[in-house]
Design an enzyme around this catalytic site. Structure first.
Site, PDB file in Angstrom:
ATOM      1  N   GLY A   1      46.681 -30.481  28.545  1.00  0.00           N
ATOM      2  CA  GLY A   1      45.344 -31.009  28.298  1.00  0.00           C
ATOM      3  C   GLY A   1      44.241 -30.038  28.656  1.00  0.00           C
TER       4      GLY A   1
ATOM      5  N   GLU B   1      45.802 -10.052  28.333  1.00  0.00           N
ATOM      6  CA  GLU B   1      46.268 -10.193  29.711  1.00  0.00           C
ATOM      7  C   GLU B   1      46.229  -8.846  30.437  1.00  0.00           C
ATOM      8  OE1 GLU B   1      49.351 -13.812  28.530  1.00  0.00           O
ATOM      9  OE2 GLU B   1      50.156 -11.940  29.357  1.00  0.00           O
TER      10      GLU B   1
END
Length: 435
Positions: A54, A88
């Site tokens: 979520g 990243e």
């Protein structure tokens, strides 16, 4: 000799964050590496376990990188085609640049040589041009990031383990396990610049070597040689059969004699008591027990001829792959003894010096607003000498601005050319204040 302590000041969410491509071969390798981390009690961030449902992925990944001590980048054929992995990498290097001593970047080269990352028509840098979703500014940043990462000390599957993945995985996880300071030598609490200077030694070249090496760590008294030697020990001891750290050899020999020191080294290696009647006998026994072993021997403050001849007479004393590290001030003596590589410890840069001084003068990383200019004057005076910085920081701790000004005026009117004289002066002043 070598003493161990457990570091309980762990404030990280994760020990390790790994950035890697998503092809099946590299995923299998990473799964085995995760499993080995788990067996050794190393907490590694895993997306399938640690990402919160979520919530957007990208911010969570950014936080995980920030909250991981070891930042592992696995260079494989698939990494260059993964925009998320490349981003990243940018974040990982950003964290390292913000706090040099906080993070450790660990590149792994899996069936890819470091040269391919930056050079040639099929390099990673060239592959960036094929990724249309990257913005032009990102491409420029990534070229620089890939070049930096490829030049960092790292693990190469072929060079270090001859392609054997299980050996390679064990080498990586053992290194990280021991870097977490479990069972390692305690270096200190308020450290600045130690790990970055240790990284400059390029230690992994010794971890995978089959030759006997002797290296020196040289510099002024109080410059940080012992701390760096301890960091070397902590970084490498998992790669050796037996390890001995002889702290302050000069003082130990003066207090207890050379025979006692030899006996202690022998007992540390054999794990049994041994009677030694003379220095020459001690040397003979050391040769006998060490010539068939892969040994890490660190002689702190051991740069005197009699110490070297009695404790590490020559390369032939040690088994293949052994490493002898000697700290001291006499560079010429070390060279004459056959020490092949000598690392000169740099003074602290201004930003490092100011951080270290603030830790001792204010118990925080930055100086207080009212003391900034005065702090800079202190840093200029001591010229990056760590022990002098610590002594002055302790001496000035808790004093008012007026007291600081008075002490600095006295310091400038009666300067000490020898840094050791300066250290002694303020150490004595501090003691007399408490009498």
């Amino acid at each position: 000799m070598a003493t161990s302590s457990f570091n309980t000041n762990h404030t990280w969410s994760y020990d390790v964050f790994m950035s890697f491509g998503r092809d099946n071969i590299i995923k299998r390798f990473v799964d085995h590496l995760f499993s080995d981390f788990k067996r050794k009690g190393i907490r590694a961030f895993k997306e399938d376990e640690d990402l919160q449902r979520g919530e957007e992925r990208s911010p969570q990944i950014q936080r995980a990188i920030e909250q991981s001590r070891f930042l592992v980048v696995i260079f494989s054929e698939s990494l260059a085609s993964s925009p998320s992995c490349l981003r990243e990498l940018l974040k990982i290097l950003e964290c390292k640049e913000k706090d040099q001593d906080k993070y450790q970047i660990c590149p792994i080269f899996y069936s890819v040589k470091p040269q391919k990352v930056v050079n040639g028509p099929n390099s990673y840098v060239e592959a960036l041009k094929e990724l249309d979703i990257l913005e032009k500014t990102e491409v420029a940043q990534l070229k620089e990031a890939l070049t930096k990462a490829a030049n960092l000390p790292g693990w190469d599957l072929e060079d270090l383990a001859n392609g054997y993945e299980s050996k390679f995985i064990d080498m990586i996880s053992r290194h990280i396990f021991n870097e977490l300071n479990v069972g390692c030598l305690h270096i200190g609490e308020k450290l600045v610049g130690i790990h970055s200077r240790t990284e400059q030694i390029n230690l992994l070249q010794y971890a995978g070597s089959s030759e006997v090496h002797m290296i020196g760590i040289c510099g002024l008294q109080g410059i940080g040689k012992t701390s760096i030697a301890k960091a070397v020990y902590n970084r490498l001891y998992a790669h050796f059969d037996d390890c001995v750290f002889c702290e302050n050899v000069k003082d130990n020999v003066k207090k207890h004699g050379m025979i006692q020191l030899q006996r202690q080294i022998i007992e540390d290696i054999t794990k049994s008591e041994r009677k030694i009647r003379s220095v020459s006998e001690g040397s003979s026994v050391m040769i006998q027990i060490m010539k068939s072993k892969r040994v890490l021997l660190i002689l702190d403050d051991g740069d005197q001829l009699e110490y070297l001849e009695a404790l590490a007479g020559s390369h032939s004393w040690f088994g293949p792959g052994s490493l002898v590290v000697v700290t001291g001030e006499d560079r010429q003596l070390l060279c004459a003894h056959g020490v092949e590589k000598i690392h000169e410890v740099e003074r602290l840069h201004n930003d490092e010096a100011l951080e270290l001084f603030s830790l001792y003068a204010f118990n925080q990383k930055h100086s207080k607003e009212d003391f900034k200019e005065l702090s800079e004057q202190v840093i200029e005076y001591v010229n990056g000498h760590p022990l002098a910085i610590k002594v002055l920081g302790c001496f000035l701790f808790g004093k008012t601005v007026h007291e600081w000004e008075s002490e600095l005026k006295r310091l400038k009117s009666n300067p000490a050319d020898d840094i050791q004289v300066l250290i002694s002066r303020f150490s004595l002043s501090r003691k007399s204040r408490h009498v």
